[in-house]
Scaffold this motif. Structure first.
Motif, short mmCIF file in Angstrom:
data_model
loop_
_atom_site.label_atom_id
_atom_site.label_comp_id
_atom_site.label_asym_id
_atom_site.label_seq_id
_atom_site.Cartn_x
_atom_site.Cartn_y
_atom_site.Cartn_z
N ALA A 188 119.84 89.46 19.19
CA ALA A 188 120.54 88.25 18.77
C ALA A 188 119.55 87.22 18.25
O ALA A 188 118.45 87.06 18.76
N ASP A 192 122.85 82.77 17.57
CA ASP A 192 123.97 83.66 17.87
C ASP A 192 124.43 83.48 19.31
O ASP A 192 123.68 82.99 20.16
N LEU A 206 128.10 85.84 15.30
CA LEU A 206 126.94 85.93 14.40
C LEU A 206 127.09 84.85 13.34
O LEU A 206 127.99 84.90 12.50
N LYS A 207 126.21 83.87 13.39
CA LYS A 207 126.32 82.73 12.50
C LYS A 207 125.61 82.96 11.17
O LYS A 207 124.64 83.71 11.11
#
Length: 279
Positions: A188, A192, A206-207
């Motif tokens: 990650a 995230d 999930l950005k």
């Protein structure tokens, strides 16, 4: 009141200016009203604000500033004592009083923070739990409306986990969940969000992601999983569905359901697969 609390908790400069102004105002009132009126309880307000919202150094400074201000007001207001030591003794007692209150406020704050953390963490894996995930989702949704970048919801389910529990017992199953949680955290990104929804089901936010970067993330996770040798040791794998959103749904259940459907598509294709789709 909530607006003031937000300022005190977020704006460091404003908070410290407010603390200093409070001490000066109480000191001025203390001098104006004379020594017959006690304002001890009012000095506790800036002390409590410092203890709750700021660090120990600022709290100590506030305690000392409040004590000195009170002592100065005592002298200026014309309070005479039978012995020169008495006002200084009283000042020491007041400092002790402020310190005890500040210590209790800080302990309450620490205990509340610990309890809040426990309420937001999965007790087994120490990932975010469903409640924490929901709160972060809705906060992100409000922020995302201003940012404009794409966000993905990834829903992950372990394949063959039930067989592990049947063969090795639930204790070993818990060990696998903890190890898999560590794998998710390792891949990650800092922004995230990783959470365990329950059982062997995990979810991630999930950005700032698109189709290609989602594929890269999936490959990275598969590599980390194979490196862990969980599959070789216990025969488990994972299926995943990643739904990429231009605009996050208002209802969290709608978002997770769409990712869940993709995850089940990957299982229908033979498990150990990932289906990625734009909303």
């Amino acid at each position: 009141m909530k607006k003031l609390e937000k300022i005190l908790s977020i704006n460091t400069l404003a908070r410290r200016v407010i603390i200093l102004l409070m001490i000066l105002i109480w000191g001025w009132i203390d001098i104006a009203t004379g020594y017959e009126y006690s304002f001890a309880v009012f000095y506790l307000i800036p002390v409590s604000i410092a203890a709750w919202f700021d660090n120990k150094r600022v709290t100590i400074f506030t305690i000392i500033a409040a004590g000195i201000t009170w002592l100065y007001a005592d002298f200026v207001s014309g309070h005479h004592y039978s012995n020169i030591i008495i006002p200084y003794w009283n000042a020491v007692v007041r400092l002790g009083f402020f310190s005890v209150v500040a210590f209790l406020v800080m302990k309450v704050r620490e205990n509340l923070a610990a309890m809040t953390l426990m309420a937001m963490k999965d007790s087994l894996t120490l990932l975010n739990n469903a409640r924490a995930f929901g709160l972060q989702y809705h906060e992100l949704r409000l922020y995302k409306n201003k940012s404009g970048y794409k966000i993905a919801i990834a829903l992950i389910d372990l394949d063959g986990f039930k067989a592990v529990n049947d063969q090795y017992g639930h204790s070993k199953g818990d060990d696998i969940l903890v190890e898999f949680a560590e794998i998710l955290k390792s891949v990650a990104r800092p922004d995230d969000v990783v959470a365990r929804l329950g059982g062997d089901e995990f979810v991630m936010i999930l950005k700032d992601i698109h189709q290609k970067s989602a594929e890269i993330f999936e490959q990275k996770l598969r590599t980390a999983f194979l490196t862990s040798t969980l599959k070789q040791r216990y025969g488990v794998d994972f299926s995943m569905g990643i739904r990429i959103f231009e605009q996050l749904p208002e209802n969290l259940d709608v978002a997770t359901h769409q990712a869940d459907q993709l995850m089940y598509q990957s299982k229908a294709q033979g498990k150990s697969q990932t289906v990625i789709c734009m909303a």
